[in-house]
Design a protein around this motif. Structure first.
Motif, PDB file in Angstrom:
ATOM      1  N   VAL A 126       1.056  -1.236  -0.038  1.00 26.35           N
ATOM      2  CA  VAL A 126      -0.051   0.031  -0.020  1.00 26.35           C
ATOM      3  C   VAL A 126       1.021   1.065   0.054  1.00 26.35           C
ATOM      4  O   VAL A 126       1.788   1.476   0.549  1.00 26.35           O
ATOM      5  CB  VAL A 126      -0.914   0.090   1.148  1.00 26.35           C
ATOM      6  N   ALA A 127       0.462   2.047  -0.969  1.00 23.49           N
ATOM      7  CA  ALA A 127       1.520   3.465  -0.933  1.00 23.49           C
ATOM      8  C   ALA A 127       0.985   4.098   0.262  1.00 23.49           C
ATOM      9  O   ALA A 127       0.143   4.201   1.144  1.00 23.49           O
ATOM     10  CB  ALA A 127       0.868   4.178  -2.028  1.00 23.49           C
ATOM     11  N   GLY A 128       1.992   5.213   0.521  1.00 24.93           N
ATOM     12  CA  GLY A 128       1.914   6.359   1.872  1.00 24.93           C
ATOM     13  C   GLY A 128       3.109   5.745   2.835  1.00 24.93           C
ATOM     14  O   GLY A 128       3.656   5.020   2.989  1.00 24.93           O
ATOM     15  N   GLU A 129       3.046   6.726   3.690  1.00 25.59           N
ATOM     16  CA  GLU A 129       4.288   6.902   4.651  1.00 25.59           C
ATOM     17  C   GLU A 129       3.954   5.679   5.509  1.00 25.59           C
ATOM     18  O   GLU A 129       4.741   5.490   6.274  1.00 25.59           O
ATOM     19  CB  GLU A 129       4.261   8.080   5.374  1.00 25.59           C
ATOM     20  N   GLU A 130       2.561   5.456   6.256  1.00 27.28           N
ATOM     21  CA  GLU A 130       2.218   4.648   7.271  1.00 27.28           C
ATOM     22  C   GLU A 130       2.844   3.063   7.057  1.00 27.28           C
ATOM     23  O   GLU A 130       3.330   2.651   8.098  1.00 27.28           O
ATOM     24  CB  GLU A 130       0.651   4.551   7.188  1.00 27.28           C
ATOM     25  N   PRO A 131       2.921   2.467   5.865  1.00 32.11           N
ATOM     26  CA  PRO A 131       3.374   1.033   5.868  1.00 32.11           C
ATOM     27  C   PRO A 131       4.679   1.211   5.440  1.00 32.11           C
ATOM     28  O   PRO A 131       5.222   0.664   4.556  1.00 32.11           O
ATOM     29  CB  PRO A 131       2.330   0.668   4.536  1.00 32.11           C
ATOM     30  N   ARG A 132       5.460   1.635   6.467  1.00 34.81           N
ATOM     31  CA  ARG A 132       6.850   1.698   6.170  1.00 34.81           C
ATOM     32  C   ARG A 132       7.566   0.426   6.418  1.00 34.81           C
ATOM     33  O   ARG A 132       7.150  -0.469   7.162  1.00 34.81           O
ATOM     34  CB  ARG A 132       7.407   2.858   7.370  1.00 34.81           C
TER      35      ARG A 132
END
Length: 904
Positions: A563-569
């Protein structure tokens, strides 16, 4: 003494009254079926009587015509017009819903639901017969059919929105034509009224045009007793006068003519944030819905509450996936994906973050107070702990090492602090190191605050321009110190075991197969996880691995978040039970290029962004979420186009920012640029200029308002639902498909997407497509599961196809409360409910209007029987008056010709 011709004059006036009454009755009858016609009546009054000079009394002079008046009830007219706008709204909504239902076609015709059920059925068949090429083809073809049906539905909805937009512009032109016609009639009426006449037919025409304008725009006509007291006829819309005047009084400035009528037209204003569609505003009262379109634009629904919102954008989202593993970071060249590497060891992987603000567990009641780790006393006690703290592009590996009776805390950048002479590592020791090293007195990258009790501390990224609003990611590398502190990321971590016989491909397969893996517990568990026996089971909790090739022909391992975005680092951990053991080695991860050693000798994750078009990559590319402040509330979003975001409170003790919430009802934002709320050092900038979002609804009722509501509320709601369905279907399916194996030449292949990945929710249904690689080679359809050792369970295994088919029953939509079929069935049900509501409201409104109009027509309508009786009555009166005038004539004849002739 009155004139001898007095009787003839009285008769003439009476006969004129009777004649005009008969003519008016005929006029009424001839217009009995004319729309908007009001029956007319001749009003008569007695002529001022003659007074006798001797004071003996007065003598009546008969009747005279006072005026010819329209018979209308102003109260009923007002009630009728008040309801016309609502009828126009619901009729427009009903037309729109009927079109949307026609495009869906289900359940009467085959559509998306039919194709989705066929897709699930084919996956179930694939689970039974995973080696069957025809069934594999059927799976792909049913997926393509599902994509085609959805694309057709979404395309029709988008095309209908465009058609509605064109109709809105046409209706605006129609409304302006009505305004101009009413204005012209106002001038004609005023001139006729100025000389004392009643322009009844023109008044009827004006009232009819006013009715049409009210239905079209929801306008209101001013009260005759108040607004026309100054001689003006006024029509209002949203408190603004569309038509006013002219005054009956002559205006010397216009050479004795009535003053020019004041009008305000409707204006179709193009909104850049709403696909260039029009909003409808009022001339001379135009406004910008967004004060600065270089920072943001917005689609504003008709249901959005009126008001003004302040927006600050601190950071834009890059809408990227986390990617780990660079070719240049490998410790050896590898020229085949199947090349045996001859290395062994373990490393851990974990995807996720710890939120924006976290407060540790409370150690004030521990014995001794504040102690996180007691002084080692046995050989089994760990003497070194390591944990990683990351936020944005900041990443530090922190070690706490016990030697010589004290704990020394240091990081991979050479910062060190010796403390805890009593042998216990306390929470105050850890906080002091973080504050001295990364706080304001250090690099100003983290902000930590020790509680008054000394038992907890709060940690977040600092409020500097580079760090503010970033999510923390805290992971144990050796030992469990972060776990003890209660700061760990919430998602599970998985240990990957590498043997000497492994290749890049088998390592990638092991990583991919861990998703929803049943091999996580038991004596023969293929994976060790933390928490024990817990496998990542949602796309945002895991990643997928692939083997990529550089231009020089060599290969390397790449990890990409689902999943794109900062949360799923992506967090690369040491081995030994995912950081809970004593070893804590990152040796294997570094050999594979997943971590790198910097110049200070510290180890950090090797984040990259690969350009697959030319095989190049850029190191140290970190994923950013958008960070913005709307009406004083702070939000994070993985996408720049949004209506929901993750709210957080930067002053709270714990703020995870992991739950989506509606940002502002009826507003869909598209972030474009930055206008800082804070200055560079994190203070609120008093000179900061907010972007204002102005929400007004000048046309709140009527046909135009109904079309606006259908275009921007109704259709957008249903297209947003299609986006949610497609986004979840793609991410959930791909996450499972990455974990499975193909057959034939693809039997060792995992990590292939079934659908083309979609990075953002907004517009997902327009980007829905089957991965062309899978479509062209159905052996890649990942029906088989893995054995946990990097190999397929065999061509005859269908366990992964079963997991894909089980998504049909998985509650992953609407806050994990609905599965895909239920969600689409709810979509159809809500569409039907919207149609039923619109039909019911339109019918109720029509009946109400018919009742009011029936009362209105009982006053203003022409009754043929009544008019016939009037004709007979006035005809008889005319005949009687004719006899009277004959008698007067005979009298005068006798006086003039007969008197004085006697005796001759």
């Amino acid at each position: 003494m009155y004139n001898s011709l007095y009787g003839l004059e009285m008769g003439k006036r009476a006969m004129d009254y009777f004649r005009r009454s008969i003519e008016t009755a005929g006029h009424n009858i001839s217009n009995a079926n004319t729309e908007g016609f009001s029956r007319q009546r001749v009003e008569a009054s007695t002529v001022t009587p003659l007074k006798f000079g001797d004071g003996t009394g007065t003598l009546g002079q008969g009747a005279q015509i006072s005026s010819i008046v329209r018979i209308r009830d102003a109260f009923l007219d007002a009630q009728y017009r008040d309801q016309l706008g609502s009828l126009g709204t619901w009729n427009a909504m009903l037309d729109a819903v009927n079109m949307l239902e026609m495009y869906v076609g289900e359940p009467v015709l085959k559509g998306f639901q039919y194709s989705m059920n066929a897709y699930w059925s084919n996956l179930e068949e694939l689970q039974k017969y995973p080696e069957s090429m025809p069934i594999r083809e059927a799976v792909v073809q049913s997926a393509k059919t599902m994509v085609d049906y959805l694309a057709q539905l979404r395309g029709n909805y988008d095309a209908y929105r465009t058609a509605l937009n064109d109709q809105i512009r046409t209706q605006v032109t129609t409304a302006n034509g009505l305004i101009d016609e009413i204005a012209e009639l106002n001038k004609e009426i005023a001139m006729i009224q100025a000389v004392g006449d009643n322009p009844n037919d023109l008044l009827d025409k004006r009232d009819l045009l006013a009715d049409k304008l009210c239905k079209l725009t929801g306008a209101t006509v001013g009260s005759p007793s108040i607004d026309e007291a100054d001689g003006d006829f006024k029509i209002y819309l949203g408190g603004i006068c569309l038509v006013q005047g002219p005054s009956i009084a002559y205006d010397p400035a216009t050479c004795g003519h009535p003053r020019i009528t004041n009008t305000h037209h409707l204006v179709a204003v193009m909104e850049p944030g709403n696909s260039g569609f029009f909003s409808v505003q009022i001339e001379n009262n135009l406004y910008n819905s967004i004060s600065d379109t270089s920072v943001a634009t917005a689609t504003i629904e008709q249901g959005a509450p009126a008001g003004v919102h302040d927006l600050f954008v601190e950071r834009l989202a890059d809408q990227l996936y986390w990617t780990v593993g660079g070719g240049e970071n490998r410790k050896r060249d590898i020229y085949s994906p199947s090349q045996v590497l001859g290395i062994s060891g373990t490393f851990g992987l974990q995807v996720g973050s710890a939120g924006v603000v976290r407060t540790t567990n409370d150690f004030s009641q521990k014995s001794p107070p504040g102690a996180v780790v007691l002084q080692p006393t046995t050989p089994q006690d760990l003497t070194q702990y390591r944990f990683r703290v990351a936020a944005g592009d900041f990443e530090s590996l922190i070690s706490a090492t016990y030697s010589g009776g004290v704990w020394t805390i240091e990081d991979n950048l050479g910062n060190a602090s010796a403390m805890s002479a009593d042998g216990n590592l306390t929470i105050a020791d850890i906080q002091k190191f973080l504050d001295d090293t990364y706080g304001v007195s250090g690099t100003n990258q983290l902000s930590t605050t020790l509680s008054d009790s000394g038992g907890t501390f709060t940690i977040k990224a600092s409020n500097t321009e580079e760090m503010r609003g970033h999510l923390l990611s805290i992971t144990d590398i050796q030992g469990d110190i972060a776990g003890r502190l209660g700061l760990l990321n919430s998602s599970p971590s998985v240990e990957i075991t590498v043997t000497e016989s492994d290749s890049l491909q088998t390592i990638a397969n092991k990583i991919n197969s861990a998703y929803k893996s049943p091999l996580v517990s038991g004596d023969d568990a293929a994976y060790t996880t933390n928490p024990p026996g817990t496998a990542p089971d949602s796309p945002e909790e895991w990643l997928h691995a692939s083997v990529e090739q550089l231009p020089d022909g060599s290969y390397y391992l790449v990890l990409t978040s689902n999943v794109a975005g900062e949360e799923p680092r992506i967090n690369v951990l040491s081995g030994d039970v995912c950081g809970t053991g004593a070893g804590g080695s990152l040796y294997v991860a570094e050999l594979l290029g997943l971590t790198e050693t910097n110049v200070q000798g510290g180890n950090r994750t090797s984040y990259i962004q690969v350009n697959y078009d030319n095989g190049t990559y850029e190191e140290d590319v970190y994923v950013n979420d958008a960070y913005f402040i709307l009406d004083g509330k702070h939000y994070l979003s993985s996408s720049n186009e949004l209506s929901k975001a993750r709210q957080f409170d930067p002053s709270a003790s714990v703020s995870l920012a992991d739950t989506l919430a509606v940002v502002s009802k009826g507003i869909h934002l598209q972030l474009q640029g930055i206008n800082h709320y804070f200055d560079a050092v994190g203070n609120i900038d008093p000179k900061a200029q907010a972007v204002t979002i102005t929400v007004r609804h000048p046309v709140a009722e009527g046909t135009i308002a109904g079309m606006l509501q259908a275009r921007d509320d109704l259709i957008l709601d249903f297209t947003n639902r299609l986006d949610e369905l497609v986004y979840s279907l793609v991410t959930e399916t791909n996450a499972v498909h990455y974990a499975g194996y193909g057959i034939g030449d693809s039997i060792d292949t995992t990590g292939v997407a079934f659908f083309d990945p979609i990075s953002i929710l907004a517009g997902a249904s327009k980007r829905f497509s089957v991965n062309s690689t899978v479509a062209n080679d159905v052996t890649l359809v990942a029906a088989a599961g893995g054995d946990g050792k990097g190999y397929s369970l065999g061509c005859g295994d269908g366990s992964n196809a079963m997991r894909m088919a089980q998504l049909k029953q998985s509650d992953v939509l609407s806050g994990k409360s609905m599965n895909f079929n239920e969600f689409y069935e709810q979509f159809l049900a809500d569409l039907g409910s919207a149609g039923q509501r619109a039909a019911a409201m339109a019918e109720n409104q029509l009946q109400l209007l018919e009742q009011i109009d029936s009362q209105r027509q009982s006053v203003m309508g022409v009754n043929l029987d009544e008019e016939m009786m009037n004709i007979i009555r006035f005809q008889q009166s005319l005949n009687a008056m004719a006899r009277y005038m004959t008698a007067i004539d005979d009298m005068l004849d006798r006086i003039i010709n007969g008197m004085g002739t006697g005796g001759r």
